[in-house]
Design a protein around this motif. Structure first.
Motif, PDB file in Angstrom:
ATOM      1  N   ASP A 193     -39.086 -50.404 -37.975  1.00  0.00           N
ATOM      2  CA  ASP A 193     -39.832 -48.922 -37.231  1.00  0.00           C
ATOM      3  C   ASP A 193     -40.349 -49.321 -36.260  1.00  0.00           C
ATOM      4  OD1 ASP A 193     -40.966 -47.075 -39.097  1.00  0.00           O
ATOM      5  OD2 ASP A 193     -42.031 -49.241 -40.715  1.00  0.00           O
ATOM      6  N   PHE A 194     -41.065 -49.956 -35.716  1.00  0.00           N
ATOM      7  CA  PHE A 194     -41.846 -49.895 -34.171  1.00  0.00           C
ATOM      8  C   PHE A 194     -40.340 -49.716 -33.091  1.00  0.00           C
ATOM      9  CE2 PHE A 194     -44.316 -53.580 -35.920  1.00  0.00           C
ATOM     10  CZ  PHE A 194     -45.548 -52.511 -35.909  1.00  0.00           C
ATOM     11  N   ALA A 195     -39.024 -50.190 -33.340  1.00  0.00           N
ATOM     12  CA  ALA A 195     -38.146 -49.468 -32.568  1.00  0.00           C
ATOM     13  C   ALA A 195     -38.116 -48.006 -32.559  1.00  0.00           C
ATOM     14  CB  ALA A 195     -37.059 -49.778 -33.012  1.00  0.00           C
ATOM     15  N   TRP A 196     -38.639 -47.350 -33.702  1.00  0.00           N
ATOM     16  CA  TRP A 196     -38.762 -45.898 -33.843  1.00  0.00           C
ATOM     17  C   TRP A 196     -39.108 -45.623 -32.460  1.00  0.00           C
ATOM     18  CZ3 TRP A 196     -40.720 -43.487 -39.104  1.00  0.00           C
ATOM     19  CH2 TRP A 196     -40.062 -41.712 -39.316  1.00  0.00           C
ATOM     20  N   LEU A 197     -39.908 -45.712 -32.379  1.00  0.00           N
ATOM     21  CA  LEU A 197     -41.240 -45.720 -30.958  1.00  0.00           C
ATOM     22  C   LEU A 197     -40.349 -45.168 -30.467  1.00  0.00           C
ATOM     23  CD1 LEU A 197     -43.523 -47.901 -31.564  1.00  0.00           C
ATOM     24  CD2 LEU A 197     -44.263 -44.809 -31.884  1.00  0.00           C
ATOM     25  N   GLY A 198     -39.195 -45.394 -30.138  1.00  0.00           N
ATOM     26  CA  GLY A 198     -38.745 -45.699 -28.394  1.00  0.00           C
ATOM     27  C   GLY A 198     -37.497 -44.067 -28.904  1.00  0.00           C
ATOM     28  N   ILE A 199     -37.018 -43.933 -30.415  1.00  0.00           N
ATOM     29  CA  ILE A 199     -35.428 -43.569 -30.036  1.00  0.00           C
ATOM     30  C   ILE A 199     -36.232 -41.742 -29.758  1.00  0.00           C
ATOM     31  CG2 ILE A 199     -34.033 -41.945 -31.798  1.00  0.00           C
ATOM     32  CD1 ILE A 199     -34.528 -44.816 -33.597  1.00  0.00           C
ATOM     33  N   THR A 200     -35.093 -41.385 -28.502  1.00  0.00           N
ATOM     34  CA  THR A 200     -35.311 -40.038 -27.947  1.00  0.00           C
ATOM     35  C   THR A 200     -33.568 -38.914 -28.033  1.00  0.00           C
ATOM     36  OG1 THR A 200     -34.762 -40.582 -25.920  1.00  0.00           O
ATOM     37  CG2 THR A 200     -37.061 -40.356 -26.818  1.00  0.00           C
ATOM     38  N   ASN A 201     -33.136 -39.759 -28.702  1.00  0.00           N
ATOM     39  CA  ASN A 201     -31.896 -38.718 -29.093  1.00  0.00           C
ATOM     40  C   ASN A 201     -31.357 -39.116 -30.248  1.00  0.00           C
ATOM     41  OD1 ASN A 201     -30.538 -41.493 -29.299  1.00  0.00           O
ATOM     42  ND2 ASN A 201     -30.282 -41.488 -26.766  1.00  0.00           N
ATOM     43  N   PHE A 202     -30.522 -37.807 -30.789  1.00  0.00           N
ATOM     44  CA  PHE A 202     -30.036 -38.038 -31.898  1.00  0.00           C
ATOM     45  C   PHE A 202     -28.550 -39.453 -32.006  1.00  0.00           C
ATOM     46  CE2 PHE A 202     -25.543 -37.368 -34.486  1.00  0.00           C
ATOM     47  CZ  PHE A 202     -26.162 -36.169 -35.537  1.00  0.00           C
ATOM     48  N   PRO A 203     -27.771 -39.968 -31.718  1.00  0.00           N
ATOM     49  CA  PRO A 203     -27.266 -41.193 -31.871  1.00  0.00           C
ATOM     50  C   PRO A 203     -28.109 -42.414 -32.318  1.00  0.00           C
ATOM     51  CG  PRO A 203     -26.399 -40.288 -29.748  1.00  0.00           C
ATOM     52  CD  PRO A 203     -27.457 -40.205 -30.479  1.00  0.00           C
TER      53      PRO A 203
END
Length: 429
Positions: free
Chosen positions: A316-326
């Motif tokens: 969940d916390f890693a979701w904060l750093g997602i910026t692209n489709f993959p």
């Protein structure tokens, strides 16, 4: 972990809804065989009708926000799905004692009816209050009547393989979460919302024949059952475990409700592809419900539950750093796996904390009632956070989801510590 509780092995059986015993008195749970696994198969179909519909609500959430109910807020719409999920779990406080009393068949048949009826009524809805009544309350009531009994009945058939049986049963939920969003995404643009929802209703109705035919109890009903067992209030490991469930489920379903909308707002996926994020979450959940439950039969269900809860919080916390489709696709699959493990392992993790498994339905109902309260408020709180607008709101809702899962994992750790300390004291006396 003491999961081989001898109490569960006391056989049975007169099914209160049947005219004759279903197996020989005082027989051991078979832990396998055609009859036992057909009950698991029927229970899997019940999971399609219950958690499968809940896990598919993300596609309805997005459709309602963007087309059918554009004037309603994210928080308002999420109340529909959270009400459905909350009734599913909170209803166990009623269906659990009724299961213990021997009314399994009545609960199953009435639950299937309300789910089917509510789904068809949803296809006729055009306003918010109508959808709340049909999809939120009617479907939720049907889920409440049959979800807990469909899980509790597995204790009649399994001891050594109990956790794995729970895992196989719970696979019905992600299967529905994969198939139903695809059906909705493909059919809705072509035949409209009403007929797409009816197609889903027809599929559910056809599948309902399987649990009706194959599911039956094998343990005698209790003569006296209550919706509330006061002795549970003095059992600290159980109370703290239930509180941990409350905390964890506050944040657990935020990605299921909002990942699709997040992908659209951040232009990570097209409007056409976005429903498949719900599918990916549920695809990952299949592995999360089988593998952890298989391991739990050897490593202990509570141990496995704690580990996968911490892993879900980390994702969940890693979701904060997602910026692209993959990255979004990877998150959906992995979070689906670990969150599915939380839901799948929870029932078997509760078993060793219950001193008398003849009261399993009652105690499970009490625990699920606490989790149901959190499901009721969890995603609407997330919607209220999101309603503040802007990128900061998305960061806050994601952090909120992760923090609640982390708190739930820590609380379950405390429950495990107290349970083991109690076991150690019992050995010394």
């Amino acid at each position: 972990m003491g999961e081989k509780d001898e109490t569960a092995a006391k056989g049975g059986t007169l099914d209160a809804d049947a005219a004759q015993p279903t197996t020989a008195p005082n027989s051991e749970p078979p832990d396998g065989g055609w009859e036992a696994w057909l009950v698991v198969f029927g229970s899997m179909i019940v999971l399609i009708h219950t958690w499968g519909l809940v896990n598919s609500f993300g596609v309805f959430q997005t459709y309602y926000e963007t087309e059918l109910l554009p004037t309603s807020s994210s928080s308002d719409i999420s109340w529909i799905g959270s009400l459905q999920a909350a009734l599913l779990m909170m209803g166990g406080v009623v269906s659990g004692p009724l299961f213990d009393a021997g009314y399994f068949r009545a609960l199953l048949l009435s639950g299937l009816f309300f789910v089917e009826f509510g789904t068809f009524m949803t296809s006729l809805c055009t306003s918010y209050w109508q959808i709340v009544l049909a999809q939120g309350i009617c479907v939720g009531l049907g889920c409440a009547l049959m979800f807990l009994p469909s899980a509790a009945i597995l204790g009649h058939y399994f001891v050594k393989k109990r956790a794995f049986a729970f895992g196989v049963q719970s696979v019905g939920s992600p299967i529905a979460g994969i198939v139903l969003p695809i059906i909705f995404g493909r059919l809705q643009p072509q035949i409209g919302f009403a007929w797409t929802t009816r197609v889903i209703g027809f599929i559910l109705t056809a599948l309902a024949a399987i649990p009706v035919v194959f599911m039956k109890t094998r343990v005698p009903p209790r003569a006296h059952t209550r919706a509330f067992d006061k002795s549970a209030l003095y059992d600290w490991p159980f109370l703290i475990f239930s509180f941990g469930g409350f905390l964890a489920f506050v944040g657990l379903y935020v990605p299921f409700f909002y990942l699709q909308l997040w992908s659209i707002d951040h232009e990570i996926s097209s409007l056409e592809f976005s429903p498949y994020f719900v599918t990916l979450l549920n695809a990952g959940s299949i592995f999360g419900r089988l593998i952890p439950n298989y391991i739990a039969d050897y490593a202990g269900s509570v141990n496995v539950l704690i580990i996968i809860t911490f892993l879900a919080a980390t994702l969940d916390f890693a979701w904060l750093g997602i910026t692209n489709f993959p990255g979004a696709v990877s998150f959906a699959i992995l979070y689906g796996a670990f969150s599915g493990g939380v839901v799948g392992v929870l029932p078997s993790a509760l078993v060793p904390l219950i001193p008398d498994l003849s009261r399993f339905g009652t105690w499970m109902g009490m625990c699920f009632f606490a989790s149901g309260l959190s499901v009721l408020v969890g995603t609407p709180i997330g919607g209220a956070i999101l309603g503040q607008g802007g990128e900061a709101a998305w960061k806050r809702i994601i952090a909120y989801s992760g923090a609640m899962l982390l708190a739930g994992g820590l609380t379950w750790t405390l429950s495990l510590f107290l349970h083991r300390r109690r076991q150690l004291r019992a050995r010394k006396t």
